[in-house]
Structures are given as C-alpha cells and as structure tokens.
Write an enzyme that holds these catalytic residues in place. Sequence first.
Site, PDB file in Angstrom:
ATOM      1  CG  HIS A   1      -3.464   2.889   2.529  1.00 15.54           C
ATOM      2  ND1 HIS A   1      -3.863   2.582   1.190  1.00 15.54           N
ATOM      3  CD2 HIS A   1      -3.548   1.957   3.470  1.00 15.54           C
ATOM      4  CE1 HIS A   1      -4.111   1.412   1.278  1.00 15.54           C
ATOM      5  NE2 HIS A   1      -3.904   0.860   2.383  1.00 15.54           N
TER       6      HIS A   1
ATOM      7  CG  ASN B   1      -6.780  -1.359   1.401  1.00 20.99           C
ATOM      8  OD1 ASN B   1      -6.011  -0.897   0.535  1.00 20.99           O
ATOM      9  ND2 ASN B   1      -6.092  -1.915   2.724  1.00 20.99           N
TER      10      ASN B   1
ATOM     11  CB  CYS C   1      -0.989  -0.163   1.337  1.00 22.73           C
ATOM     12  SG  CYS C   1      -1.693  -1.593   1.084  1.00 22.73           S
TER      13      CYS C   1
HETATM   14  O1  UT7 Z   1      -3.777  -1.657   3.631  1.00 23.32           O
HETATM   15  C1  UT7 Z   1      -2.756  -2.379   4.533  1.00 23.32           C
HETATM   16  C2  UT7 Z   1      -2.971  -2.236   5.816  1.00 23.32           C
HETATM   17  N1  UT7 Z   1      -4.182  -2.838   6.292  1.00 23.32           N
HETATM   18  C3  UT7 Z   1      -4.875  -2.192   7.386  1.00 23.32           C
HETATM   19  O2  UT7 Z   1      -4.622  -1.287   7.734  1.00 23.32           O
HETATM   20  C4  UT7 Z   1      -5.947  -3.306   7.654  1.00 23.32           C
HETATM   21  C5  UT7 Z   1      -6.235  -3.181   9.188  1.00 23.32           C
HETATM   22  N2  UT7 Z   1      -7.246  -3.936   9.615  1.00 23.32           N
HETATM   23  C6  UT7 Z   1      -8.521  -3.687  10.059  1.00 23.32           C
HETATM   24  O3  UT7 Z   1      -9.000  -2.721   8.917  1.00 23.32           O
HETATM   25  C7  UT7 Z   1      -9.361  -4.193  10.981  1.00 23.32           C
HETATM   26  O4  UT7 Z   1      -8.495  -5.162  11.987  1.00 23.32           O
HETATM   27  C8  UT7 Z   1     -10.251  -5.470  10.238  1.00 23.32           C
HETATM   28  C9  UT7 Z   1     -11.451  -4.363   9.679  1.00 23.32           C
HETATM   29  C10 UT7 Z   1      -9.705  -6.401   9.205  1.00 23.32           C
HETATM   30  C11 UT7 Z   1     -11.127  -6.128  11.392  1.00 23.32           C
HETATM   31  O5  UT7 Z   1     -11.714  -5.276  12.358  1.00 23.32           O
HETATM   32  P1  UT7 Z   1     -11.438  -5.459  13.784  1.00 23.32           P
HETATM   33  O6  UT7 Z   1     -12.149  -4.406  14.643  1.00 23.32           O
HETATM   34  O7  UT7 Z   1      -9.773  -5.425  14.177  1.00 23.32           O
HETATM   35  O8  UT7 Z   1     -11.837  -6.907  14.251  1.00 23.32           O
HETATM   36  P2  UT7 Z   1     -11.319  -8.273  14.754  1.00 23.32           P
HETATM   37  O9  UT7 Z   1     -10.138  -8.668  13.750  1.00 23.32           O
HETATM   38  O10 UT7 Z   1     -10.637  -7.840  16.206  1.00 23.32           O
HETATM   39  O11 UT7 Z   1     -12.165  -9.113  14.808  1.00 23.32           O
HETATM   40  C12 UT7 Z   1     -13.469  -8.617  16.045  1.00 23.32           C
HETATM   41  C13 UT7 Z   1     -14.720  -9.895  15.724  1.00 23.32           C
HETATM   42  C14 UT7 Z   1     -14.206 -11.128  15.839  1.00 23.32           C
HETATM   43  O12 UT7 Z   1     -15.102 -12.163  16.173  1.00 23.32           O
HETATM   44  P3  UT7 Z   1     -14.952 -12.565  17.858  1.00 23.32           P
HETATM   45  O13 UT7 Z   1     -13.728 -13.329  17.632  1.00 23.32           O
HETATM   46  O14 UT7 Z   1     -14.916 -11.233  18.671  1.00 23.32           O
HETATM   47  O15 UT7 Z   1     -16.128 -13.344  17.810  1.00 23.32           O
HETATM   48  C15 UT7 Z   1     -14.219 -11.787  14.144  1.00 23.32           C
HETATM   49  O16 UT7 Z   1     -14.232 -13.143  13.916  1.00 23.32           O
HETATM   50  O17 UT7 Z   1     -15.354  -9.599  14.479  1.00 23.32           O
HETATM   51  C16 UT7 Z   1     -15.191 -10.918  13.769  1.00 23.32           C
HETATM   52  N3  UT7 Z   1     -15.385 -10.455  12.246  1.00 23.32           N
HETATM   53  C17 UT7 Z   1     -16.308 -10.263  11.343  1.00 23.32           C
HETATM   54  N4  UT7 Z   1     -17.320 -10.424  11.807  1.00 23.32           N
HETATM   55  C18 UT7 Z   1     -18.337 -10.070  10.756  1.00 23.32           C
HETATM   56  C19 UT7 Z   1     -14.098 -10.196  11.673  1.00 23.32           C
HETATM   57  N5  UT7 Z   1     -14.476 -10.281  10.166  1.00 23.32           N
HETATM   58  C20 UT7 Z   1     -15.679 -10.203  10.371  1.00 23.32           C
HETATM   59  C21 UT7 Z   1     -16.624  -9.651   9.164  1.00 23.32           C
HETATM   60  N6  UT7 Z   1     -18.055  -9.963   9.328  1.00 23.32           N
HETATM   61  N7  UT7 Z   1     -16.066  -9.570   8.050  1.00 23.32           N
END
Ligand code: UT7
Length: 339
Positions: free
Chosen positions: A260, A290, A119
């Site tokens: 970004h 993204n 990115c």
């Molecule tokens: O471009 C390069 C750089 N990339 C980035 O900067 C991306 C950075 N990361 C993110 O944008 C976020 O971490 C995500 C959007 C990918 C995830 O959001 P988060 O708030 O960090 O969620 P998490 O991974 O901590 O997951 C929280 C919960 C989990 O469930 P439990 O374990 O709490 O029951 C996940 O399984 O959300 C769940 N989850 C979802 N639920 C519904 C993860 N993805 C999804 C989804 N829909 N698509």
Amino acid sequence: MSPSTPIYASFRSIGAYVPEKILSNSDLEAMVDTTDEWITKRTGIKERRIAAKDEYTSDMGAKASEKAIERAEIDKSEIDLVICATVTPDYFNMPSTACIISDKLGIRNVQAFDISAACSGFVYLLSIAKAFIESGMKKNVLIIGAEKFSSIVDYTDRGTCILFGDGAGAAVISATTDKEEAIIDIHASADGSYADFLVTPAPGSIHPVSQAVIDEGLNFVQMKGNETFKLAVKTLTKDVVEILKENHIKAEDVPHFIPHQANYRIIKAVGDALKMTEDQVVLTVGKYGNTSAASIPMAINDIYESGRLKHGDLMLLDTFGGGLTWASALLPFAGKTKS
Ligand code: UT7
C-alpha cells in the site's frame, strides 16, 4: 472438465485511471504551513492527482474497469459480479458505487455491491472474488478500488492534506482449472479497537448531517498519523513474513512486492525487514500519494504498463488502513504480458 476438476481464481487483468489535475507539494505550500522538503523527507510524496469537480468515484472506477475488461479479453456480458471498495462512494448510503459503475459500463442484472475496508479494500475484494469463484458461484468477477479522497480531505489540515490523492484501479478475477495461474493465498484481518486511528466521523448514524457537523468539520478524514505509522510498519511486516513462511516462498524469489502506497518510509521499513532490493519494491507514492483502496491496483497497473509485470510473475501485496484493517496476498499475474 469433469465435475471433480478443482476451480481456482486467477488474476486475469489490470486497469487504472488517474485524473489529469496534479496537486504538487509547492501548490500545498501555498495552502497550509508546510514545505516541499518536509513532505518529501517524511513521506516521499511529490505530487498527487485530484479529480475534477464533476468527476466522481464511479467515473474513475468505470474508466479503470473498461481497461481491465478489455485486457482480460472477455466481453462485459461475461462479468457476473461487480464489487467496489471505496470509502469515498458517490453516495454515502445508497445506491452503491458498484451499481453505478455497472450501469456506466452497461453491465446489468448482475450482483453488485460495495465494501468498506479503507486502504485494505482491494485485497479484501480479492479474497471475496476468490471465495465466489472457488465455490463455483461466479466465473468472472470485476473488482474495483476507487477513491475521490479529495472529497473528504480538509485542505487546512497539514497532517492529512499532504498525503491523499484520487484515482482508481480495477481487475478481472476469473475461474481457471490451471493451478499455475491460481491465487496462492490471501490473509485479511481487522482490529476495531483502533477504529479512532483513522476516521471520518460524519455523515453516519452517530453524526447525521447537521449544521454543527459541518461547522466542526466532522465530514473530513481525521488521522492519528504517528500512531498509525508505527502500527503500519509492525503489522505490514508481520503479515508478509507470515504469508511467505506459510507458503514456503522466500522474499528474494518474489519479483514484485506491491505494498500500500501510504508513505515511503513505511514501505522502506517493510522492504528492508524483508531484505528486498529496490528492483523488487513497487513505488508509486511519489507521484500519486495515498489513494486508499485504489493504491494497490494503481501500482500493479504501473508495472503492467511499463512492461515490468510479465505473465506468470509472482506478486506479493501488502496493505493496511482504517478500521483498522490489514491484508496480504500472494499470487501470479495470470494476464498477458503487455505487448
Ligand atoms: O493509508 C492508511 C494508513 N496511513 C498511514 O499509514 C499514514 C501514517 N502516518 C504517516 O505517514 C506520518 O505519521 C505523517 C506523514 C502523517 C506524519 O509524519 P510523522 O513523522 O509521524 O510526523 P508527526 O505527526 O510526529 O509530526 C512531527 C512534526 C510535528 O511538529 P512538532 O510537534 O514536532 O513541532 C507536526 O506538527 O511535524 C509537524 N507536521 C508538519 N510539518 C510540516 C505535521 N505535518 C506537517 C506538515 N508540514 N505537513
């Protein structure tokens, strides 16, 4: 021009291309266990674009480049370097996507190569173009960020498939003797100890193509989302604070902060840390998701096309991605205001 007149690099024009097909959050609800509400709340993304099956990274890059060259008001024969940033090249080994884009544009016999900085790719390109121009080696450098990210996304993995989209952006960086038009500063850095935060394991020398690679899905992007998120907020904020301080520029005096476009929450956290108003922060993540190396030039193009970006306006770019890599840049828009 006397032999001692300093030469500067200037950001002369911008162009972008987005594929027609829209993949909405409700489309994704039918594909993986997710909801529009979750995606919107956690990322700010509502939809992203997906390239057609026979539309490749080079096609999108060439279309964005045509616009950038036209808006730079130069002939394509005046381009003397073509560089493309992509992690989804037409071919993973060779030839480079920059070579294919050059051919599609009818630009031949000039140096062309790709870089891989995920990115951060577009801001990395800016630093390369600046170095080539200010050393006197090149005069008009075409830089392109282009991604067909859908080609490495696993559409059964809800942790990644909701985030990424396809598209391309391009810019012409030209030599000038006018200091007012010069790129002011670029910071670019990396820390390979976080390489496993964002990785596409295959194909490569560790995992050449094999049936096992396909069966294990190693050809798809893998991301430690939450860890990447936290590091992104920290690094992006530190980087912009430093570049502004070193150049004695206050955040309130920057009309366009162009981060970004990975996640609305990351952008909001960095914008808030800088005490930026909503008018200053450029947001396209809602409609494009993204798009990796294409994200920043697509966002610049957005404010150019809407008439928000005017000749001489200061832009602050800030990016973060796989590698891990990060970069920021301070520069005026040296192109013409859109009429
Ligand atoms: O471009 C390069 C750089 N990339 C980035 O900067 C991306 C950075 N990361 C993110 O944008 C976020 O971490 C995500 C959007 C990918 C995830 O959001 P988060 O708030 O960090 O969620 P998490 O991974 O901590 O997951 C929280 C919960 C989990 O469930 P439990 O374990 O709490 O029951 C996940 O399984 O959300 C769940 N989850 C979802 N639920 C519904 C993860 N993805 C999804 C989804 N829909 N698509």
